[in-house]
Structures are given as C-alpha cells and as structure tokens.
Design an enzyme around this catalytic site. Structure first.
Site, PDB file in Angstrom:
ATOM      1  N   GLU A  39      45.506  28.739  36.253  1.00 11.55           N
ATOM      2  CA  GLU A  39      45.532  30.110  36.778  1.00 11.55           C
ATOM      3  C   GLU A  39      46.102  30.116  38.191  1.00 11.55           C
ATOM      4  O   GLU A  39      46.026  29.120  38.915  1.00 11.55           O
ATOM      5  CB  GLU A  39      44.100  30.650  36.847  1.00 11.55           C
ATOM      6  CG  GLU A  39      43.788  31.735  35.851  1.00 11.55           C
ATOM      7  CD  GLU A  39      44.408  33.103  36.138  1.00 11.55           C
ATOM      8  OE1 GLU A  39      45.527  33.185  36.668  1.00 11.55           O
ATOM      9  OE2 GLU A  39      43.746  34.091  35.814  1.00 11.55           O
ATOM     10  N   ASP A  40      46.638  31.252  38.575  1.00  9.36           N
ATOM     11  CA  ASP A  40      47.110  31.397  39.947  1.00  9.36           C
ATOM     12  C   ASP A  40      45.955  31.609  40.916  1.00  9.36           C
ATOM     13  O   ASP A  40      45.881  30.996  41.966  1.00  9.36           O
ATOM     14  CB  ASP A  40      48.137  32.540  40.044  1.00  9.36           C
ATOM     15  CG  ASP A  40      47.646  33.851  39.422  1.00  9.36           C
ATOM     16  OD1 ASP A  40      46.502  33.918  38.922  1.00  9.36           O
ATOM     17  OD2 ASP A  40      48.413  34.833  39.432  1.00  9.36           O
ATOM     18  N   ASP A  43      39.478  35.259  41.015  1.00 10.97           N
ATOM     19  CA  ASP A  43      39.019  36.362  41.856  1.00 10.97           C
ATOM     20  C   ASP A  43      37.615  36.759  41.396  1.00 10.97           C
ATOM     21  O   ASP A  43      36.648  36.078  41.734  1.00 10.97           O
ATOM     22  CB  ASP A  43      40.061  37.483  41.719  1.00 10.97           C
ATOM     23  CG  ASP A  43      39.857  38.652  42.649  1.00 10.97           C
ATOM     24  OD1 ASP A  43      39.297  38.455  43.731  1.00 10.97           O
ATOM     25  OD2 ASP A  43      40.270  39.776  42.294  1.00 10.97           O
ATOM     26  N   VAL A  96      46.953  38.757  48.104  1.00  6.18           N
ATOM     27  CA  VAL A  96      48.062  37.858  48.405  1.00  6.18           C
ATOM     28  C   VAL A  96      49.134  37.908  47.321  1.00  6.18           C
ATOM     29  O   VAL A  96      48.842  38.198  46.159  1.00  6.18           O
ATOM     30  CB  VAL A  96      47.568  36.403  48.589  1.00  6.18           C
ATOM     31  CG1 VAL A  96      46.658  36.297  49.807  1.00  6.18           C
ATOM     32  CG2 VAL A  96      46.842  35.894  47.347  1.00  6.18           C
ATOM     33  N   ASP A 111      52.099  38.486  42.037  1.00 10.78           N
ATOM     34  CA  ASP A 111      52.798  39.756  42.246  1.00 10.78           C
ATOM     35  C   ASP A 111      51.890  40.850  42.772  1.00 10.78           C
ATOM     36  O   ASP A 111      50.661  40.774  42.699  1.00 10.78           O
ATOM     37  CB  ASP A 111      53.361  40.255  40.916  1.00 10.78           C
ATOM     38  CG  ASP A 111      52.265  40.829  40.009  1.00 10.78           C
ATOM     39  OD1 ASP A 111      51.244  40.132  39.824  1.00 10.78           O
ATOM     40  OD2 ASP A 111      52.404  41.963  39.531  1.00 10.78           O
TER      41      ASP A 111
HETATM   42  P1  IMP Z   1      39.844  37.919  37.937  1.00 12.76           P
HETATM   43  O1  IMP Z   1      39.653  38.199  36.486  1.00 12.76           O
HETATM   44  O2  IMP Z   1      39.272  39.016  38.799  1.00 12.76           O
HETATM   45  O3  IMP Z   1      39.385  36.556  38.379  1.00 12.76           O
HETATM   46  O4  IMP Z   1      41.368  38.115  38.179  1.00 12.76           O
HETATM   47  C1  IMP Z   1      42.259  37.165  38.268  1.00 12.76           C
HETATM   48  C2  IMP Z   1      43.636  37.776  38.177  1.00 12.76           C
HETATM   49  O5  IMP Z   1      43.767  38.929  39.037  1.00 12.76           O
HETATM   50  C3  IMP Z   1      44.647  36.790  38.667  1.00 12.76           C
HETATM   51  O6  IMP Z   1      45.121  36.012  37.623  1.00 12.76           O
HETATM   52  C4  IMP Z   1      45.713  37.680  39.250  1.00 12.76           C
HETATM   53  O7  IMP Z   1      46.603  38.078  38.245  1.00 12.76           O
HETATM   54  C5  IMP Z   1      44.983  38.887  39.735  1.00 12.76           C
HETATM   55  N1  IMP Z   1      44.707  38.787  41.184  1.00 12.76           N
HETATM   56  C6  IMP Z   1      43.515  38.649  41.790  1.00 12.76           C
HETATM   57  N2  IMP Z   1      43.638  38.592  43.118  1.00 12.76           N
HETATM   58  C7  IMP Z   1      44.963  38.674  43.363  1.00 12.76           C
HETATM   59  C8  IMP Z   1      45.728  38.664  44.570  1.00 12.76           C
HETATM   60  O8  IMP Z   1      45.240  38.560  45.719  1.00 12.76           O
HETATM   61  N3  IMP Z   1      47.066  38.775  44.412  1.00 12.76           N
HETATM   62  C9  IMP Z   1      47.681  38.895  43.201  1.00 12.76           C
HETATM   63  N4  IMP Z   1      46.994  38.909  42.053  1.00 12.76           N
HETATM   64  C10 IMP Z   1      45.652  38.808  42.141  1.00 12.76           C
HETATM   65 MG    MG Z   2      47.116  36.180  36.692  1.00 14.46          MG
END
Ligand code: IMP
Ligand code: MG
Length: 183
Positions: A103-104, A107, A157, A163
């Site tokens: 994963e990138d 969050d 970010v 993106d």
């Molecule tokens: P989660 O399900 O909230 O952990 O979301 C993760 C996904 O949200 C990542 O794979 C990103 O695609 C997107 N995301 C969360 N934070 C950022 C950020 O700061 N910049 C860009 N994409 C983000």
């Molecule tokens: Mg993502």
C-alpha cells in the site's frame, strides 16, 4: 546534486527522493531477509502503490511474483468514507501462498483491514502488510503493518504515486498538498 523544483500546489517536501530511495532499499532488504527460502506474491493496491511497488521490487532478491487489486473507498476528496469496493480482484489462486500486501499509505486502516479479511478467506499461508507511509493518528480499524517506511503526521500528502483527484502522482517526492487546493 540536482535540485527538485517545488510544485506550486505543494507547501513542503515531507520526504525527499533521497529519503525515499534509501528507505525503500532498506525495506526491500528486510523483506529479502525475512522471506528467505520462500516465494512471496506481492499484491499491490492500485493505484497509489505503483511507484513504491516498482521501486521496492527491485530491492527484493527472491523468486517473487506480483499481482494487483484495485479498490475504491467511496467518494472523492481527502477523507475516506469507510466503505470499500473491489474494482479489480486477483486472477490467481492464492491458497498456501505468502502474500505481501503493498500500500502507499495506511490512514484509517479501513482499506487494509477489509482487504486482509477479504483475502484470508482464500486461505493464503500468510498475509503481511508493507506500506510506504503510516498515519497512526488516524487509525480506526485494527491493522498491523510489519513493514512501514515512514510514520507521518496527519497531513494530506501527494506524489510518488499518491494523488489528489488523480493529480500529482508523478511528483518524485512526497509533498504536503496546500489546503487551498482542496478546501
Ligand atoms: P484508509 O482505508 O483510510 O487506510 O485509506 C488508505 C487510502 O486512502 C490510501 O491507499 C490512499 O489511497 C488514501 N489516502 C489516505 N491518506 C492519503 C493522503 O495523505 N494522500 C493521498 N491519499 C491518501
Ligand atoms: Mg491507495
């Protein structure tokens, strides 16, 4: 050393190209050591993973293979809504395999928590998470990333694959997006 020009929508560079290169090389070396004797399948979570995964792979010295999944977390903008939808699934059997989910950014954890549960039904031997960045302050779902490149503060970010509204993925660094761009 060549100077990176700062994009006008970026308020600061959080992770430079040099920092990214060094850390990604370390992660690749750790994976190579930890998975010695095994042949993991790297599963990238599109699209944000693509730059990180491409760099990471080249530091992994194992008989590994790769595949991709695509998910969408309903809604655009800078916050996830909580629901995950599978846009592209794997087209191979993963039973008995060592899966490394790439994963990138981690969050809320909702995406990786969902994907881990979703894939574990197919009985892989192991599922391990490798994320370039982790925002621990925002965690809502329980997720453990064995490989996490950088812990970062709660800022939005972009760059190095990430993106905002499909833009900025081509920036070679990780930058903080100016709030004026999305507010
Ligand atoms: P989660 O399900 O909230 O952990 O979301 C993760 C996904 O949200 C990542 O794979 C990103 O695609 C997107 N995301 C969360 N934070 C950022 C950020 O700061 N910049 C860009 N994409 C983000
Ligand atoms: Mg993502």
């Amino acid at each position: 050393m060549e100077k990176t020009n700062l994009h006008p929508d970026i308020s600061e560079i959080l992770l430079s190209q040099e920092q990214l290169e060094q850390r990604v090389a370390q992660l690749g070396a750790e994976i190579t050591r930890d998975f010695a004797g095994r042949a993991p399948l790297f599963v990238g979570v599109l699209k944000g993973c693509f730059v990180f995964m491409a760099d990471l792979m080249r530091h992994v010295d194992l008989p590994c293979s790769i595949d991709f999944m695509a998910v969408s977390s309903y809604g655009s903008g800078t916050k996830t809504t909580g629901a995950v939808k599978i846009i592209k699934d794997l087209n191979q059997d993963i039973e008995g395999k060592d899966i490394i989910l790439v994963e990138d950014i981690l969050d809320s954890g909702v995406t990786l928590h969902y994907l881990t549960e979703y894939l574990s039904v197919r009985k892989p031997a192991t599922i391990t998470i490798a994320t370039l960045m982790d925002k621990p302050a925002r965690r809502k779902a329980p997720v453990f990333a064995r490989y996490a490149g950088f812990e970062i503060p709660d800022a939005f970010v972009v760059g190095y694959g990430l993106d905002y509204d499909e833009r900025y993925r081509n920036l070679p660094y990780i930058g903080v997006l100016k709030e004026s761009v999305y507010s």
